[in-house]
Design an enzyme around this catalytic site. Structure first.
Site: not given
Ligand SMILES: *Cc1c(COP(=O)(O)O)cnc(C)c1O
Length: 384
Positions: A178, A206, A236
């Site tokens: 990320s 992602h 996302k």
């Molecule tokens: C954003 C993210 C999460 C957490 O997800 P949320 O739905 O925002 O709690 C978990 N793993 C990765 C790699 C992320 O980028």
């Protein structure tokens, strides 16, 4: 932390350039946002396909709210598992080519669910050093032996796997990292998982919506099998909220029965499941979003390399520029902000000490003009 120590501790954070503040956003998520009264072109969100404010998602959620109301009201196992949740789970499983899927209110909760319900004391979990914090927290909570291997170092991972006495082993990785935008070698990880009889758990927060025609990293790389557990978030690229786990029906049944972060929490509002369904339709029907995103990634990399910005090995919409020192990264972000660009500076502890960076993220909704304007500004900011 005692209450009388708080002010000194906060001051220390400030002195280390680690103090964090939220900024009030006054428009929906988009590439042109008003933040605290000022208009910005934003390169900061994970809304990679530009769906967070899409009329079809809004309409789906609005209609579903009229049909199902607002609140989930209870946990999924009590009285909160609505037909629309079920429909979304079936659509997600089909989209990713797996037997079954399970919805969660957040990726954080999904990671906790999978890891703590599969490994415990006496078991072992092997995790990439750059994994997302939510995976690390889940590993710690599981009480399994928690071994972190150097980023993408399969040799070290194999040594750890070969020497573990644990009966149940789980390898956990981000598919797309990320803060770096690079990727895990999924095929090779699957080979190791098979060789050492380990689960392979992939967090594709992602990659989902972006890679593999939107179906994510595991589909793109042709991974399958009983040991493979796929997780992606829905806040996302999907533009909604929450997350899902896609795996065998047995594994999903095990989660429903044992995962505390699934059982002891209220179901996601049903309208969000309807928005997820709308999002899946757009992902399937509008490949142009991914094409445009890819073009922007290429153009940004080309433009930045022309002026010798150090790029990371990333083909994804996450394009970080490593700056190094916290105050340097903050200064550059402040210069960009001054010129109307919202680009976050990411500092420790989110990233390792000494690797503070600008984390540029691209969206299918960025226009060519917005991109060129950013590039012009980056070039200027680098002039002494
Ligand atoms: C954003 C993210 C999460 C957490 O997800 P949320 O739905 O925002 O709690 C978990 N793993 C990765 C790699 C992320 O980028």
């Amino acid at each position: 932390m005692r209450s009388q120590d708080l002010s000194a501790a906060l001051l220390e954070l400030q002195q280390q350039h680690r103090f964090r503040q939220r900024h009030i956003v006054e428009t929906p998520q988009s590439c042109a946002m008003i933040i605290e009264g000022k208009r910005y072109i934003a390169f900061a969100s994970n809304d990679y396909l530009g769906l967070a404010n899409h009329p079809q998602l809004i309409e789906a959620a609005r209609e579903a709210m009229l049909r199902w109301g607002v609140g989930g009201g209870a946990s999924h196992l009590v009285a909160g598992h609505f037909a629309i949740h079920q429909e979304a789970e079936e659509a997600l499983a089909a989209f990713c080519g797996r037997e079954a899927a399970l919805l969660f209110s957040s990726g954080y909760a999904a990671n906790q669910a999978v890891i703590t319900s599969l490994v415990g004391r006496g078991d072992a979990v092997f995790a990439d050093k750059l994994n997302h914090a939510s995976l690390n927290d889940a590993c710690l909570l599981s009480r399994a032996t928690f071994r972190r291997f150097r980023h993408n170092d399969l040799q070290q991972l194999e040594q750890l796997l070969a020497s573990t006495p644990a009966r149940t082993r789980l390898i956990a990785v981000d598919a797309v990292y990320s803060m770096d935008g690079d990727e895990a070698p999924l095929k090779k990880l699957q080979d190791l998982a098979d060789k050492y009889d380990a689960w392979l758990y992939i967090d594709d927060a992602h990659g989902f919506g972006v890679l593999g025609d939107g179906r994510g990293s595991a589909v793109e790389q042709g991974l399958h099998g009983e040991r493979l557990i796929y997780m992606a978030t829905l806040g996302k690229a999907a533009g909604v909220a929450g997350a899902f786990v896609a795996a065998s029906s047995q594994l999903i049944a095990w989660l429903v029965n044992t995962a505390r972060s699934y059982i002891f929490t209220t179901a996601q509002p049903p309208a969000l499941a309807a928005a997820v369904l709308a999002s899946l339709r757009l992902m399937a029907d509008e490949p142009w979003r991914r094409h445009r995103l890819q073009q922007s990634v290429s153009r940004l990399r080309e433009g930045l390399s022309e002026v010798n910005f150090p790029l990371m090995a990333s083909r994804t919409p996450i394009q970080p520029i490593i700056i190094g020192r916290n105050e340097q990264a903050l200064l550059l972000a402040a210069q960009l902000k001054e010129r109307g660009f919202w680009v976050p500076a990411i500092r420790p502890p989110t990233v390792p000490e000494g690797t503070a960076r600008l984390r540029l993220t691209l969206s299918a909704a960025h226009t060519q003009d917005q991109l060129e304007a950013l590039l012009d500004c980056m070039v200027q900011a680098m002039q002494p």
